[in-house]
Scaffold this active site. Structure first.
Site, PDB file in Angstrom:
ATOM      1  N   ASN A 192     121.262   8.081  10.016  1.00  0.00           N
ATOM      2  CA  ASN A 192     121.784   7.221   8.953  1.00  0.00           C
ATOM      3  C   ASN A 192     123.280   6.940   9.098  1.00  0.00           C
ATOM      4  OD1 ASN A 192     123.384   9.303   7.818  1.00  0.00           O
ATOM      5  ND2 ASN A 192     121.588  10.115   6.766  1.00  0.00           N
TER       6      ASN A 192
ATOM      7  N   CYS B  62     113.973  -0.070   7.866  1.00  0.00           N
ATOM      8  CA  CYS B  62     114.588   1.240   7.763  1.00  0.00           C
ATOM      9  C   CYS B  62     114.501   1.612   6.288  1.00  0.00           C
ATOM     10  CB  CYS B  62     116.017   1.243   8.301  1.00  0.00           C
ATOM     11  SG  CYS B  62     117.018  -0.153   7.768  1.00  0.00           S
TER      12      CYS B  62
ATOM     13  N   GLY C 141     116.733  -2.072   5.096  1.00  0.00           N
ATOM     14  CA  GLY C 141     116.482  -3.183   6.006  1.00  0.00           C
ATOM     15  C   GLY C 141     117.693  -4.014   6.344  1.00  0.00           C
ATOM     16  N   TRP C 142     118.905  -3.432   6.238  1.00  0.00           N
ATOM     17  CA  TRP C 142     120.061  -4.229   6.621  1.00  0.00           C
ATOM     18  C   TRP C 142     121.005  -3.536   7.596  1.00  0.00           C
ATOM     19  CZ3 TRP C 142     121.129  -4.841   0.750  1.00  0.00           C
ATOM     20  CH2 TRP C 142     121.541  -3.613   0.189  1.00  0.00           C
TER      21      TRP C 142
END
Lengths: 565, 372
Positions: free
Chosen positions: A268, A331, A334-335
């Site tokens: 992350n 993910c 999504g960005w």
């Protein structure tokens, strides 16, 4: 402030120059006293990452400016009072609180309104979709989000499977984090497979949504060549599972027919932020031993993350091109990792995105239009430091690693990637301002700032790779990189500018460019001499040549001088 | 001895060849006295692998049922795997390879059998010798001469028949110096830097021993080298500690008291078993299949290979700086003067002399420095 000493540490400069330091609303400017050179060093406030004030020495008070492009400046100011003032100013100036303080909104290169409007239209996403062959009988354009009402971080113009009705779209968006429903990123004409993107489903432990299941079914149906799709979750499986407890998670293969789930395991944003700091430290090491260097590299984990992003792109590209199976990538929101994986896959799949213009299009599509949080991630404003993360840095580095493996496959060179990197942080142009399309529209960015792409396009001769030839086999088709660990190198060009000794390193590419230019010039001269009519005078084209190589903007280039015109 | 004595099975059909990063291929395998030849069976395909048996470092064989697999590890780090049908054929092939890849007798090796059609044995041998080097470098003639004191290899068995030495040093002196240097490798010129007339000499260690023996002739020779200058540098590829210990076993170093115009610089370089271990570890790191970046970096660091490369380059850089930037001559040696010394001298010449970076110059350099 007069009598200031400036040392550009990142360029290996050993001796500081004496001059005068100026602070403007947008820049720190240092002008050398030396009457012969009067060399200027300009540093944009928005490029300043941190200003440190180490303890004063007998010769004066120091400031250390660290920039977002990893340059480091050491400033020595004789009077402590002046130093404190400069420090306070720089700290405030480098942490703008409102967009209105940013340079891009006051930056005014001499262009008129029409030209500025044109500059924003320089990159045409719809033209690229058409080039891909979309819309067609499988994928259609939808107006569901034309007012950003279904998903406010998505673009207004989107492509969805033909069989996806507005009801399905809306229903699916309600079941996806931030409303980011499955939409088309790239359509591969050869196999009719597609790369789609979205965010994590709000499934929790047992939640279901009929429309979302129908949406994925529609994605599958849009590929007549396959009876299933891959769903690629770019998070480590453990993290994805942990999200279930928060009412989110990932797709349950029992609920969604015909999907095969695949986890890639990219860490992350917090892990990446700390990893990059460590590799910056490695780059700043002075005279490290081999052990220091390798240990630092390993400890940072940075190359491991780069490999993970590249592996994600490779998986998607192989699925689409070799197996002919469509892929849905997500993910959490999504960005971030989704943008990385999709854009790397596009680079591998389609040679167009390896050209200068194609690369601009790719960034506009998968990053700018699809709502990557530029202003948060790259600290355009003084906000939450936990939102800051080198996401696009990693994408740019993946492209660089690919260009090292495939030196002839890219139309652009390393300098281009570094220029894009600099502009993502610099806020000199409005292209990367804000966090999504809607925000940019609301800020009226098109009227108040300029797009970076036309400027980079104008400078493209500096960014060209002399080894690139569109017709070469290495340039065409799909790239299949080797992602064995020993293929990854440290990106010296970005993290370690230090040139300890003169003369500077030789770049074969630069030599080749120079040789080409010279040959071209000689050929022109030859042609001109041959064209001389009997009895007439020879026509010298030297004037024109000199004009076309006029120097233009150099923001963030090695050499210290940053001038805006 | 006939090669065919060692080849019970010369041809095998239907062999599968596997190489990393290549798809497996099926074809015919042949063993000759010096080579292994694999020819792919597919029509239209011209894939052929011709491997010199001497290039083989190690082979392993694994039998399973009625066939066997031979894994060949080459000295150039290639790895090949051959699946051979028939247990007897497989055993015969592996036995042939084992024997023929390490024949003792030099005259049985391939170069003695190689007869290319476009070359004749009468053709010129080699690209460069000290004689040629001396003849071509006119600038050397003023202060340096070509000595053939070693023309029967009796003074130094590992030196060429002709060497370049200072003009004022005669052959008798050289003979005495050779007795004072390990293996007879007395200081000889290997590079003349046109720009400033400085030189690089190389040798082996002086045999001063624990009693601090002196050799007047050796001191004379070195003095002659730096005649026009105020000092010279000695680059010793051993640490100060190693150098002190060397005295206990009969070796030693040039002490300041007897060689007062020479400044010693120590740069410890790894050699022998430790270096080989380092390479083995590196190869092992590269063939790790786990695809784990942390493991790779950790194994790479652990092998220390890059550290050795860095040391070699920086020592060569130091040598180049002494000669080119500081403008002084230098002497390079370690223990025997046959490994690190040659490495450093060659690298320094590549750094300083553009001609060594041309195709011809590079080959000539290798021949002069390493072969001769």
């Amino acid at each position: 402030v007069e009598n200031v000493r400036l040392l550009d540490r990142s360029s290996g400069q050993r001796k500081a120059n004496v001059g005068t330091l100026y602070l403007s609303a947008t820049h720190t400017i240092f002008i050398e006293n030396n009457p012969e050179t009067r060399k200027e060093t300009w540093v944009l406030h928005s490029m300043v990452c941190s200003v440190e004030r180490p303890p004063a020495t007998p010769s004066g008070s120091q400031l250390i400016l660290r920039c977002k492009d990893f340059r480091v400046f050491q400033v020595l100011i004789p009077q402590e009072r002046a130093c404190l003032d400069v420090h306070a100013s720089l700290v405030r100036l480098s942490r703008p609180e409102k967009y209105s303080e940013l340079y891009c909104l006051s930056f005014n290169p001499n262009v008129n309104k029409e030209e500025r409007e044109e500059s924003w239209n320089f990159i045409d996403l719809q033209a690229d979709y058409k080039r891909m062959g979309v819309p067609n009988n499988l994928w259609v354009s939808t107006v569901a989000n034309s007012e950003y009402r279904v998903c406010d971080t998505y673009p207004a113009e989107l492509f969805v499977p033909k069989s996806a009705t507005p009801a399905v779209i809306v229903g699916s968006s309600r079941f996806r984090s931030r409303g980011r429903f499955p939409a088309l990123s790239y359509f591969h004409q050869d196999t009719l497979a597609a790369v789609c993107r979205c965010s994590q489903p709000l499934s929790g432990f047992s939640g279901r949504c009929q429309e979302d299941e129908m949406m994925l079914q529609a994605v599958m149906k849009s590929n007549p060549g396959s009876d299933f799709i891959y769903v690629v979750d770019t998070r480590p499986k453990l993290n994805a599972m942990a999200n279930k407890a928060a009412g989110k998670g990932y797709e349950n293969e029992d609920h969604y027919n015909n999907i095969k789930l695949h986890f890639i395991g990219i860490e992350n944003i917090h892990v990446m932020r700390s990893s990059q700091q460590k590799i910056i430290d490695v780059g700043e090491m002075r005279a490290p031993t081999m052990t220091d260097f390798l240990w630092g590299l390993e400890n940072s984990g940075w190359l491991k993350h780069i490999k993970a992003v590249l592996d994600a792109g490779v998986f998607i590209a192989k699925a689409v091109a070799d197996e002919g199976v469509s892929v849905l990538v997500h993910c959490s929101d999504g960005w971030d990792r989704t943008a990385q994986a999709c854009s790397v896959a596009s680079i591998l799949l389609d040679p167009f995105y390896r050209t200068i213009q194609g690369f601009m299009v790719l960034i506009e599509r998968d990053w700018v239009s699809f709502g990557h949080k530029f202003s948060h991630r790259y600290a355009h404003l003084d906000g939450d430091p936990r939102e800051v993360s080198p996401v696009i840095d990693q994408f740019l580095e993946c492209v660089w690693q690919l260009s090292e493996q495939f030196p002839c496959a890219f139309e652009f060179n390393e300098r281009f990637l570094i220029a894009v990197h600099t502009h993502v942080y610099s806020c000199q142009y409005g292209t990367f301002l804000g966090n999504c399309e809607k925000e940019r529209r609301d800020m009226r960015l098109r009227e108040r700032s300029h797009s970076v792409w036309p400027q980079l396009w104008k400078d493209r001769s500096q960014f060209s790779n002399p080894l690139y030839k569109a017709e070469l086999s290495q340039s065409q088709g799909i790239l299949r990189p080797n992602t064995t660990p020993y293929c990854f190198k440290m990106w010296k060009g970005l993290y370690n500018h230090v040139e300890k000794s003169t003369p500077p390193r030789q770049s074969p590419a630069d030599f080749l460019s120079a040789v080409r230019e010279e040959s071209h010039r000689l050929e022109e001269e030859l042609t001109n001499h041959q064209e001389v009519p009997a009895g007439g005078t020879a026509h010298h084209s030297k004037q024109e040549d000199r004009g076309s190589h006029r120097e233009t903007n150099h923001v963030g280039e090695d050499g210290g001088s940053e001038e805006e015109k | 001895m006939e090669f065919s004595d060692h080849i019970k099975t010369a041809n095998v059909e239907d062999v599968v060849l596997r190489q990393p990063l290549h798809p497996p291929s099926r074809g015919t395998l042949c063993i000759t006295g010096h080579h292994l030849l694999f020819s792919e069976r597919e029509e239209g395909s011209s894939q052929q692998v011709l491997l010199l048996l001497r290039n083989i470092d190690a082979i392993e064989k694994r039998m399973s049922g009625s066939s066997g697999t031979i894994t060949i590890k080459c000295k150039d780090l290639r790895v090949l795997q051959l699946d051979i049908p028939g247990m007897e054929q497989c055993l015969n092939i592996s036995r042939s390879i084992e024997t023929l890849s390490c024949l003792d007798n030099v005259s049985e090796m391939y170069p003695f059998f190689y007869r290319p059609t476009d070359l004749s044995l009468q053709d010129q041998w080699g690209l460069s010798t000290p004689e040629k080097h001396y003849t071509q470098m006119k600038e050397l003639h003023e202060r340096w001469r070509l000595s053939s004191v070693n023309k029967s290899y009796s003074v130094c068995p590992s030196y060429p028949p002709a060497v370049i030495v200072p003009n004022c040093i005669d052959d008798e002196t050289l003979k005495k110096v050779a007795k004072f240097r390990q293996g007879g490798r007395f200081p000889v010129l290997c590079y003349y830097h046109r720009k400033n007339g400085m030189v690089i000499m190389r040798s082996s260690q002086p045999l001063t021993g624990a009693n601090r023996k002196r050799c007047k002739e050796d001191e004379l020779l070195l003095q002659a080298v730096i005649e026009d200058s105020d000092k010279g540098f000695i680059i010793d590829t051993r640490s100060s500690q190693q150098v002190q210990q060397a005295r206990m076993t009969g070796g030693g170093f040039e002490s300041k008291s007897f060689y007062n115009c020479w400044k010693r610089l120590h740069r410890q370089m790894e050699r022998g078993k430790a270096l080989q271990e380092s390479l083995i570890k590196l190869v092992e790191a590269c063939s790790d299949e786990s695809h784990n970046v942390d493991r790779w970096l950790s194994k790479l660091e652990n092998s220390k290979w890059l550290s050795h490369v860095q040391t070699a380059l920086s020592t060569a850089g130091l040598l180049a700086e002494c000669v080119e930037r500081d403008g002084h001559s230098a002497l390079v040696h370690g223990y025997e003067g046959t490994d690190c010394s040659l490495l450093i001298c060659t690298l320094a010449q590549l750094i300083m002399d553009p001609f060594c970076r041309t195709l011809e110059g590079f080959l000539a350099l290798l021949e002069r420095e390493w072969v001769q």
